[in-house]
Design a protein around this motif. Structure first.
Motif, PDB file in Angstrom:
ATOM      1  N   ILE A 552       0.843  -1.201   0.000  1.00  0.00           N
ATOM      2  CA  ILE A 552       0.000   0.000   0.000  1.00  0.00           C
ATOM      3  C   ILE A 552       0.878   1.251   0.000  1.00  0.00           C
ATOM      4  O   ILE A 552       0.562   2.249  -0.660  1.00  0.00           O
ATOM      5  CB  ILE A 552      -0.954  -0.028   1.216  1.00  0.00           C
ATOM      6  CG1 ILE A 552      -1.997  -1.144   1.001  1.00  0.00           C
ATOM      7  CG2 ILE A 552      -1.638   1.314   1.427  1.00  0.00           C
ATOM      8  CD1 ILE A 552      -2.860  -1.424   2.194  1.00  0.00           C
ATOM      9  N   MET A 553       1.993   1.195   0.719  1.00  0.00           N
ATOM     10  CA  MET A 553       2.937   2.317   0.693  1.00  0.00           C
ATOM     11  C   MET A 553       3.479   2.534  -0.722  1.00  0.00           C
ATOM     12  O   MET A 553       3.566   3.672  -1.208  1.00  0.00           O
ATOM     13  CB  MET A 553       4.086   2.025   1.661  1.00  0.00           C
ATOM     14  CG  MET A 553       5.194   3.066   1.668  1.00  0.00           C
ATOM     15  SD  MET A 553       6.600   2.527   2.653  1.00  0.00           S
ATOM     16  CE  MET A 553       7.268   1.213   1.604  1.00  0.00           C
ATOM     17  N   HIS A 554       3.836   1.425  -1.420  1.00  0.00           N
ATOM     18  CA  HIS A 554       4.305   1.546  -2.800  1.00  0.00           C
ATOM     19  C   HIS A 554       3.236   2.185  -3.690  1.00  0.00           C
ATOM     20  O   HIS A 554       3.544   3.028  -4.550  1.00  0.00           O
ATOM     21  CB  HIS A 554       4.658   0.162  -3.359  1.00  0.00           C
ATOM     22  CG  HIS A 554       5.909  -0.424  -2.769  1.00  0.00           C
ATOM     23  ND1 HIS A 554       6.186  -1.776  -2.804  1.00  0.00           N
ATOM     24  CD2 HIS A 554       6.949   0.139  -2.120  1.00  0.00           C
ATOM     25  CE1 HIS A 554       7.349  -1.997  -2.217  1.00  0.00           C
ATOM     26  NE2 HIS A 554       7.821  -0.863  -1.786  1.00  0.00           N
ATOM     27  N   LEU A 555       1.979   1.788  -3.485  1.00  0.00           N
ATOM     28  CA  LEU A 555       0.896   2.346  -4.302  1.00  0.00           C
ATOM     29  C   LEU A 555       0.744   3.848  -4.043  1.00  0.00           C
ATOM     30  O   LEU A 555       0.511   4.628  -4.972  1.00  0.00           O
ATOM     31  CB  LEU A 555      -0.426   1.633  -3.985  1.00  0.00           C
ATOM     32  CG  LEU A 555      -0.471   0.107  -4.201  1.00  0.00           C
ATOM     33  CD1 LEU A 555      -1.900  -0.402  -4.047  1.00  0.00           C
ATOM     34  CD2 LEU A 555       0.071  -0.263  -5.563  1.00  0.00           C
ATOM     35  N   ALA A 556       0.874   4.241  -2.780  1.00  0.00           N
ATOM     36  CA  ALA A 556       0.763   5.670  -2.447  1.00  0.00           C
ATOM     37  C   ALA A 556       1.880   6.464  -3.112  1.00  0.00           C
ATOM     38  O   ALA A 556       1.654   7.552  -3.654  1.00  0.00           O
ATOM     39  CB  ALA A 556       0.809   5.844  -0.930  1.00  0.00           C
ATOM     40  N   ILE A 557       3.096   5.915  -3.075  1.00  0.00           N
ATOM     41  CA  ILE A 557       4.231   6.595  -3.698  1.00  0.00           C
ATOM     42  C   ILE A 557       4.008   6.721  -5.200  1.00  0.00           C
ATOM     43  O   ILE A 557       4.364   7.732  -5.816  1.00  0.00           O
ATOM     44  CB  ILE A 557       5.541   5.835  -3.388  1.00  0.00           C
ATOM     45  CG1 ILE A 557       5.862   5.932  -1.888  1.00  0.00           C
ATOM     46  CG2 ILE A 557       6.702   6.376  -4.216  1.00  0.00           C
ATOM     47  CD1 ILE A 557       7.005   5.047  -1.442  1.00  0.00           C
ATOM     48  N   SER A 558       3.385   5.714  -5.783  1.00  0.00           N
ATOM     49  CA  SER A 558       3.150   5.755  -7.233  1.00  0.00           C
ATOM     50  C   SER A 558       2.224   6.901  -7.621  1.00  0.00           C
ATOM     51  O   SER A 558       2.341   7.437  -8.722  1.00  0.00           O
ATOM     52  CB  SER A 558       2.582   4.416  -7.712  1.00  0.00           C
ATOM     53  OG  SER A 558       1.230   4.250  -7.304  1.00  0.00           O
ATOM     54  N   THR A 559       1.309   7.288  -6.733  1.00  0.00           N
ATOM     55  CA  THR A 559       0.378   8.379  -7.077  1.00  0.00           C
ATOM     56  C   THR A 559       1.086   9.728  -7.167  1.00  0.00           C
ATOM     57  O   THR A 559       0.547  10.667  -7.741  1.00  0.00           O
ATOM     58  CB  THR A 559      -0.756   8.480  -6.033  1.00  0.00           C
ATOM     59  OG1 THR A 559      -0.211   8.807  -4.745  1.00  0.00           O
ATOM     60  CG2 THR A 559      -1.531   7.183  -5.935  1.00  0.00           C
ATOM     61  N   THR A 560       2.299   9.823  -6.601  1.00  0.00           N
ATOM     62  CA  THR A 560       3.048  11.090  -6.704  1.00  0.00           C
ATOM     63  C   THR A 560       3.811  11.184  -8.016  1.00  0.00           C
ATOM     64  O   THR A 560       4.385  12.221  -8.325  1.00  0.00           O
ATOM     65  CB  THR A 560       4.060  11.210  -5.538  1.00  0.00           C
ATOM     66  OG1 THR A 560       5.078  10.194  -5.688  1.00  0.00           O
ATOM     67  CG2 THR A 560       3.375  11.020  -4.192  1.00  0.00           C
ATOM     68  N   GLU A 561       3.835  10.082  -8.787  1.00  0.00           N
ATOM     69  CA  GLU A 561       4.606  10.032 -10.032  1.00  0.00           C
ATOM     70  C   GLU A 561       3.718  10.184 -11.264  1.00  0.00           C
ATOM     71  O   GLU A 561       4.156   9.905 -12.375  1.00  0.00           O
ATOM     72  CB  GLU A 561       5.356   8.703 -10.118  1.00  0.00           C
ATOM     73  CG  GLU A 561       6.317   8.426  -8.971  1.00  0.00           C
ATOM     74  CD  GLU A 561       7.565   9.272  -9.064  1.00  0.00           C
ATOM     75  OE1 GLU A 561       7.937   9.637 -10.190  1.00  0.00           O
ATOM     76  OE2 GLU A 561       8.155   9.581  -8.018  1.00  0.00           O
ATOM     77  N   GLN A 562       2.460  10.600 -11.095  1.00  0.00           N
ATOM     78  CA  GLN A 562       1.544  10.675 -12.232  1.00  0.00           C
ATOM     79  C   GLN A 562       1.898  11.851 -13.141  1.00  0.00           C
ATOM     80  O   GLN A 562       2.280  12.924 -12.679  1.00  0.00           O
ATOM     81  CB  GLN A 562       0.104  10.850 -11.733  1.00  0.00           C
ATOM     82  CG  GLN A 562      -0.376   9.700 -10.864  1.00  0.00           C
ATOM     83  CD  GLN A 562      -1.798   9.897 -10.399  1.00  0.00           C
ATOM     84  OE1 GLN A 562      -2.739   9.718 -11.148  1.00  0.00           O
ATOM     85  NE2 GLN A 562      -1.950  10.273  -9.137  1.00  0.00           N
ATOM     86  N   GLU A 563       1.771  11.592 -14.440  1.00  0.00           N
ATOM     87  CA  GLU A 563       1.979  12.661 -15.416  1.00  0.00           C
ATOM     88  C   GLU A 563       0.790  13.621 -15.380  1.00  0.00           C
ATOM     89  O   GLU A 563      -0.358  13.206 -15.174  1.00  0.00           O
ATOM     90  CB  GLU A 563       2.129  12.070 -16.828  1.00  0.00           C
ATOM     91  CG  GLU A 563       3.302  11.102 -16.983  1.00  0.00           C
ATOM     92  CD  GLU A 563       4.642  11.804 -16.880  1.00  0.00           C
ATOM     93  OE1 GLU A 563       4.681  13.023 -17.104  1.00  0.00           O
ATOM     94  OE2 GLU A 563       5.639  11.128 -16.564  1.00  0.00           O
ATOM     95  N   SER A 564       1.069  14.905 -15.596  1.00  0.00           N
ATOM     96  CA  SER A 564       0.010  15.914 -15.494  1.00  0.00           C
ATOM     97  C   SER A 564      -1.069  15.748 -16.558  1.00  0.00           C
ATOM     98  O   SER A 564      -2.221  16.134 -16.361  1.00  0.00           O
ATOM     99  CB  SER A 564       0.620  17.320 -15.598  1.00  0.00           C
ATOM    100  OG  SER A 564       1.344  17.441 -16.816  1.00  0.00           O
ATOM    101  N   ASP A 565      -0.701  15.158 -17.694  1.00  0.00           N
ATOM    102  CA  ASP A 565      -1.680  15.007 -18.771  1.00  0.00           C
ATOM    103  C   ASP A 565      -2.492  13.725 -18.654  1.00  0.00           C
ATOM    104  O   ASP A 565      -3.349  13.436 -19.488  1.00  0.00           O
ATOM    105  CB  ASP A 565      -0.982  15.058 -20.129  1.00  0.00           C
ATOM    106  CG  ASP A 565       0.093  13.977 -20.261  1.00  0.00           C
ATOM    107  OD1 ASP A 565       0.471  13.388 -19.224  1.00  0.00           O
ATOM    108  OD2 ASP A 565       0.553  13.731 -21.389  1.00  0.00           O
ATOM    109  N   GLN A 566      -2.211  12.910 -17.616  1.00  0.00           N
ATOM    110  CA  GLN A 566      -2.969  11.686 -17.407  1.00  0.00           C
ATOM    111  C   GLN A 566      -4.140  11.938 -16.481  1.00  0.00           C
ATOM    112  O   GLN A 566      -4.181  12.916 -15.742  1.00  0.00           O
ATOM    113  CB  GLN A 566      -2.063  10.600 -16.782  1.00  0.00           C
ATOM    114  CG  GLN A 566      -0.978  10.072 -17.704  1.00  0.00           C
ATOM    115  CD  GLN A 566      -0.151   9.005 -17.003  1.00  0.00           C
ATOM    116  OE1 GLN A 566      -0.066   8.966 -15.792  1.00  0.00           O
ATOM    117  NE2 GLN A 566       0.468   8.145 -17.803  1.00  0.00           N
ATOM    118  N   MET A 567      -5.101  11.018 -16.537  1.00  0.00           N
ATOM    119  CA  MET A 567      -6.222  11.075 -15.601  1.00  0.00           C
ATOM    120  C   MET A 567      -5.701  10.739 -14.199  1.00  0.00           C
ATOM    121  O   MET A 567      -5.117   9.687 -13.966  1.00  0.00           O
ATOM    122  CB  MET A 567      -7.305  10.078 -16.017  1.00  0.00           C
ATOM    123  CG  MET A 567      -8.508  10.091 -15.109  1.00  0.00           C
ATOM    124  SD  MET A 567      -9.766   8.924 -15.666  1.00  0.00           S
ATOM    125  CE  MET A 567     -10.971   9.116 -14.346  1.00  0.00           C
TER     126      MET A 567
END
Length: 896
Positions: A552-567
């Motif tokens: 779950i920690m890995h998943l949370a960290i992944s949300t900080t890496e989203q591209e601005s043009d993605q949903m």
């Protein structure tokens, strides 16, 4: 009178009789504590000896009427104590293997000594000693305890002895049996299982058995010889080089002797005169080419089964390449016999396994047999399984193209034994190292994914276990998810069996560390079953919960890496979800706490960060975080401080005024003073920087020594180092609360701490944010106008440090920009001589610079002239010198 003399003569002090016994008991107890085997049993025995010594010392104080009776007791005790001492010394000095093999005898001797000593104690003439009832009771109790004492052999020792007895009786045990037995002996007595160490210990054991004294007990000598014969079958007792040397020495010796067993020069197989005769282990001679044909069709199989020595000779004569070459034969029976013989040889030792694997194309040829007829494929599977038990060989197997896929196909059949063998083999291959995985590449991952998706459940679990244990590059992890690893893992995660869940969780933990994979997991619904596992209280498996929390920690960290043009996607959708996860912090252990805190830290930096922070403030998360900041677990504490700091950035002051009290302030300062963790220091300083501008809170900060801590942070190390910059920025922000113009006391504290010179350096070299936060100079300038002379002087002292030495140019500029020069000129008219003198010295330096002499010189003339009239001699001279700089007086003036 004569009667009294006789009575007196019959009285003897018990100490005279017992002293040597007490000494012997103490020596034996010490020897017992040094025993290297049966430590628990000797410890128990030593405890009894210590109690006996204590009681005998007590009895030694009494007179004894019947010394002969006591001497009989002492004789019994001394005899048994000597036996026990000899046994203890033996168990301290003898070879450990020998002592283990004699553990039953040792325990029996201990038991016999204990009972005999108890019997001796029971004969002590207590009545003649006139001892107290308490001593009588204690001796009786000790005697009973010793009679009831039980000394036990460890279960592992008993099992070893049983295996030895079984091996001696059967006589035909193989090398793997001896290998396993010797390793178990080594582990039981604490010997290294490394070959050279174990061989050295075994040789010492053999040498000790040759001791002349041991030969007196013929039964023991015979037993030891049988054990040595059994253990000598183990690989470790003889290196492959020693075996080879022994074999060829024997072969060469036979070659130099008359061939008495030969009855004819004709080969019994071909009937022809032999061109290249070879003598077999049975003593018969054959044509070499005929023997090779004989090897090819299988009668060799029987020979290998018959005796271990035959198997060694087959290897020594280098028949392995011939046997492996026969795997390419068109005759399926020859191939099958070769596989069986190779299996028998591989089972004999790891050395043989490695020799087989190193033959060119050996593994490829064995794998090819997996796709042939049932009997041949089963033989190939059995051989591969045996080879995979060697750490060296299993890497060869996993890298062969098509191997994994063929194994998966075999596991889908109706043959239960074959399916079990496949599963065990795949489990062995699942611990391949990273280099082997890289070499295998698509040859490994393609079949692995195929089996993970469509293989039988047992094979799916093995494949998932593989993914959970191997070390993978980020590229490999991305490739596995891209090619379909996630969906079958989620299916296993939803399985009812807890062991299956554990395998799936561990695999997902390994693969979710790549942000792209984490985002894919959220999109495909992995969060539901993961949170279900995290919140489930029925599982008494803390490690599983820790692994889920890490995912779950890995998943949370992944949300900080989203591209601005993605949903944009979020890990938690509602305040209820946020509350449920955060509340788990108070109900779990440190590792889960750390993961949850890191999860929230990451989410606070994600696109939905503001929503997360606001929800946490409404949940009174600060109260929980304040408590966590006091923990000794520095990992949990660091993450709690970071989240706490995050919540202070744009929070409501009332939240912090409610929960942040003096104890919390002291904790934050203590962390900054004592921690070696830069992140922790930065977070604690950030909290202080962001706390509300409340008078009570500022007082707590002053009392806790915050100003001194800030100075240390501003003045430490390389300010340009990336890990120090944010600490300095936060320290500068924290300093601002102490430089407000309404509180001279706070400003004085800052000045006395010596912060001003550091601030000047930061104005020149600090980051933009650091410069923005430093407004202390302006506040100190305002203090120069205050009526309190002490506050005014402290502020002036602090400001004058700006123009010390080589800092004159930059420091004067800072003072001018802060409008400090005019107030300094005004102090020339102060009623305090100290302030006048310090102002003179400052202006003498400032007016060396033409820019400031022109701008401020005129306003300083009258106060300077006044000082030349009424000041002290030193001040008059300095004032006149300044006036000369201002061209008001000539430098030759009498004032100089």
């Amino acid at each position: 009178m004569a009667k009294d003399v006789i009575i007196s003569a019959s009285l003897v002090l018990a100490s005279e009789i017992l002293s040597e016994t007490v000494l012997a008991i103490s020596e034996t107890a010490n020897a017992a504590e040094e025993a290297v085997v049966q430590k628990e049993n000797f410890k128990k025995f030593s405890t009894y000896l210590e109690r006996i010594a204590f009681l005998l010392r007590g009895l030694a104080k009494f007179d004894v009427n019947n010394s002969e009776s006591l001497r009989n007791v002492v004789e019994i005790l001394n005899c048994q104590i000597n036996v026990a001492k000899k046994l203890a010394l033996e168990c301290s000095n003898r070879n450990k293997v020998y002592l283990l093999l004699n553990c039953r005898r040792i325990v029996k001797q201990l038991d016999d000594c204990t009972r005999e000593i108890s019997r001796g104690l029971g004969l002590i003439p207590l009545a003649s000693l006139d001892a107290s009832s308490a001593i009588n009771d204690e001796i009786s109790k000790l005697c009973k305890n010793m009679l009831d004492a039980e000394y036990r052999i460890a279960i592992a020792e008993e099992e070893i002895l049983e295996k030895i007895e079984s091996g001696i009786q059967e006589r035909n045990v193989d090398r793997s049996y001896a290998n396993n037995l010797l390793i178990r002996i080594a582990e039981a007595v604490g010997i290294s299982t490394e070959q050279s160490k174990l061989k050295e210990e075994f040789e010492e054991f053999k040498n000790e058995m040759e001791n002349v004294e041991l030969r007196r007990d013929m039964a023991e000598a015979l037993q030891m010889e049988q054990i040595i014969v059994l253990l000598e079958k183990a690989d470790v007792t003889t290196t492959p080089e020693e075996k080879e040397m022994k074999y060829f020495n024997k072969l060469n010796t036979l070659g130099r002797q008359p061939l008495e067993p030969l009855q004819s020069f004709y080969c019994p197989i071909t009937g022809d005169v032999m061109v290249d005769p070879v003598e077999t282990s049975s003593g018969k001679t054959f044509e070499k080419s005929a023997i090779e044909e004989w090897l090819a069709d299988g009668k060799l199989q029987d020979l290998c089964i018959e005796r271990e020595l035959h198997r060694e000779w087959v290897v020594m004569e280098d028949y392995l390449p011939i046997l492996i070459g026969l795997l390419g034969s068109k005759n399926c029976e020859i191939r099958r016999h070769s596989l069986v013989i190779l299996y028998i040889l591989a089972k004999d030792s790891d050395h043989n396994k490695e020799r087989i694997a190193k033959v060119d194309n050996a593994i490829e040829l064995i794998v090819r047999s997996l796709s042939r007829k049932v009997e041949e494929s089963k033989s190939a599977l059995q051989l591969l399984l045996e080879l995979s038990r060697s750490n060296v060989v299993r890497n060869f197997i996993g890298s062969v193209q098509g191997c994994i896929l063929l194994l998966g196909t075999m596991s889908c059949g109706d043959d239960t034994q074959a399916a079990e063998d496949v599963q065990e083999l795949l489990e062995n291959l699942s611990i391949l190292d990273e280099n082997a995985i890289q070499m295998a590449g698509a040859n490994y991952f393609g079949p692995l994914l195929h089996l993970l998706s469509s293989g039988p459940e047992s094979v799916k679990i093995v494949m998932a276990k593989t993914l959970s244990e191997i070390e993978l590059t980020d590229h490999n992890k991305l490739s596995l998810f891209k090619n379909g690893a996630l969906r079958p893992l989620l299916q296993l995660l939803s399985h009812g069996d807890i062991e299956t869940k554990k395998v799936a969780v561990k695999a997902l933990q390994n693969l979710s560390s790549v942000p792209q994979n984490g985002l894919q997991m959220i999109r495909e619904g992995a969060t539901g079953p993961l949170f279900e596992l995290l919140y489930c209280h029925s599982f008494s498996l803390p490690s599983l919960r820790e692994q889920v929390a890490a995912i779950i920690m890995h998943l949370a960290i992944s949300t900080t890496e989203q591209e601005s043009d993605q949903m944009q996607i979020s890990l938690l959708e509602s305040e209820e979800d946020i509350f449920k996860l955060f509340s788990l912090i108070s109900l779990t252990g440190p590792e889960v706490q750390r993961c949850i805190l890191q999860t929230f830290n990451a989410m606070c930096q994600s696109p939905s960060g503001l929503q997360i922070r606001n929800a946490l403030r409404q949940l009174s998360a600060v109260q929980v975080l304040v408590q966590l900041c006091e923990l000794d677990n520095h990992t949990v504490r660091t993450n709690a401080l970071k989240l706490f700091c995050c919540l202070t950035v744009d929070g409501d002051d009332s939240t912090f005024l409610e929960h942040v009290h003096q104890r919390c302030i002291e904790t934050l300062v203590k962390v900054i003073k004592n921690s070696n963790n830069v992140e922790e220091i930065d977070a604690a300083m950030g909290i202080i920087s962001n706390l509300p501008q409340d008078a009570q809170m500022t007082r707590w900060l002053l009392d806790a020594g915050t100003v001194e801590v800030i100075f240390a942070c501003l003045n430490s190390g390389d300010r340009n180092a990336s890990n120090k910059r944010t600490i300095i920025e936060n320290a500068a922000g924290a300093l601002c609360r102490f430089t407000v113009p309404t509180n001279q006391e706070w400003q004085k504290k800052v000045a006395e701490a010596g912060v001003i010179p550091v601030l000047v350096q930061l104005l020149a070299s600090g980051t933009a944010l650091t410069k923005q936060k430093i407004n202390a100079v302006g506040n100190l300038v305002r203090v120069l106008g205050e009526p309190d002379i002490n506050a005014c002087e402290a502020s002036l002292d602090a400001l004058l440090t700006l123009i010390d030495g080589e800092q004159l140019q930059t420091g004067s500029k800072v003072l001018a920009e802060a409008n400090a020069i005019a107030p300094i000129i005004k102090l020339l008219s102060s009623s305090c001589a100290r302030l006048q003198e310090k102002s003179l010295k400052a202006l003498e330096r400032i007016f060396r610079l033409v820019e400031y002499k022109k701008k401020y010189g005129t306003s300083a003339q009258m106060p300077l002239v006044d000082i030349t009239q009424r000041g002290s001699s030193g001040m008059k001279s300095l004032a006149a010198k300044i006036l000369a700089h201002l061209n008001v007086l000539q430098e030759q003036s009498s004032y100089f």
